[in-house]
Design an enzyme around this catalytic site. Sequence first.
Site, short mmCIF file in Angstrom:
data_model
loop_
_atom_site.label_atom_id
_atom_site.label_comp_id
_atom_site.label_asym_id
_atom_site.label_seq_id
_atom_site.Cartn_x
_atom_site.Cartn_y
_atom_site.Cartn_z
N LYS A 93 0.84 -1.21 0.00
CA LYS A 93 0.00 0.00 0.00
C LYS A 93 0.88 1.26 0.00
O LYS A 93 0.61 2.22 -0.73
CB LYS A 93 -0.94 -0.02 1.22
CG LYS A 93 -2.02 -1.10 1.10
CD LYS A 93 -2.76 -1.34 2.40
CE LYS A 93 -3.69 -2.54 2.27
NZ LYS A 93 -4.34 -2.93 3.54
N GLN A 101 -4.23 -1.69 9.88
CA GLN A 101 -4.13 -3.00 9.23
C GLN A 101 -4.65 -4.08 10.18
O GLN A 101 -4.22 -4.18 11.33
CB GLN A 101 -2.66 -3.27 8.85
CG GLN A 101 -2.44 -4.56 8.06
CD GLN A 101 -3.08 -4.52 6.67
OE1 GLN A 101 -3.03 -3.52 5.97
NE2 GLN A 101 -3.70 -5.62 6.28
N ASP A 125 -10.65 2.82 4.63
CA ASP A 125 -10.93 1.39 4.47
C ASP A 125 -12.44 1.14 4.40
O ASP A 125 -12.87 0.05 4.04
CB ASP A 125 -10.35 0.60 5.66
CG ASP A 125 -9.09 -0.18 5.28
OD1 ASP A 125 -8.90 -0.41 4.06
OD2 ASP A 125 -8.32 -0.55 6.18
#
Length: 291
Positions: free
Chosen positions: A52, A96, A119
């Site tokens: 990412k 994460q 997200d």
Amino acid sequence: MILLDGLATSQQIKQEIAVEVQHLKAQGHRPPHLAAVLVGENGASLTYVNAKVKACEEVGFQSTLVRRDGDISESDLLELVKELNSNPDIDGYIIQLPLPTHINEHNVLLAIDPIKDVDGFHPENVGRMALGLPCYLPATPAGIIELLKRYNVPTVGKHCVVIGRSHIVGLPMSILLQRNSYPGNCTVTITHSKTTNLNELCRQADIIVAALGKPEFLKADMVKEGAVVIDVGITRMADPSKKSGFRLAGDVDFAGVSGKCSFITPVPGGVGPMTIVSLLMNTLEARKRQI
Ligand code: NAP
């Protein structure tokens, strides 16, 4: 059979994003800035986060990797979330997952400012998605939708079977595919580990989204001729012939299934790169919202 090439498509989208970043800069704005929080030493998580961060560099975004030890307390992590919420230089950030088991994931996700939740996991964004209101879509389902769109895959009136009901893939995928828009307007069946007639349902499906995390689960005899198959699964399988010591396996028996499909995604190079590019699209959107 047409391969839904997520890698090539993601590269195309990255070029489009890079052009938008140049436009922002030409107008005197700073580029989008994504922060990624990684707790602990999970090898797969580190690989995903690094990918990412690298993707951010490719399109001209700023990125910050925030690492914390695996024994960080929940309250310290919540404090970090607070700091990221109030940092005006960061447009969006991700935590994460998975987090260490002593931390309540739900508490952490709830603490993220929905405006920075690129997200799309915060209940506010999930609710807005369900209602069809503007929001950040979760990256993996959004990437699949974008791939279907770019390949003009027919979805209207199709029966779609989603295998898996996780909050990050299966459930949002089912919501997006039933929406009254394109890609969408499918008749969706969402399945899970307690589904008793999965093989039968799959054989009726025009579109199958396999997101259960069981390598090569979907076999040729579960797929009808001409079906569209989206393979979300990524499982690391030991492979001494690889430098890394593992290979990535999808949830679909690609060799057996692909010959029957009208469209299919490969693993790797299918949904994975599209997931990353969706995160970039959300971060660009987050930046634009601040201007
Ligand atoms: P998850 O949270 O473990 O959920 C798996 C889902 O599959 C659950 O709903 C489970 O049912 C269901 N399931 C398990 N065995 C099943 C069976 N035999 N028949 C039908 N359903 C079954 O997994 P996830 O986070 O959604 O991830 C799924 C896979 O996608 C993993 O391989 C993951 O690594 C991969 N993934 C890939 C990307 C990408 O970018 N390509 C992104 C995210 C995830 P229950 O609810 O009943 O337990």
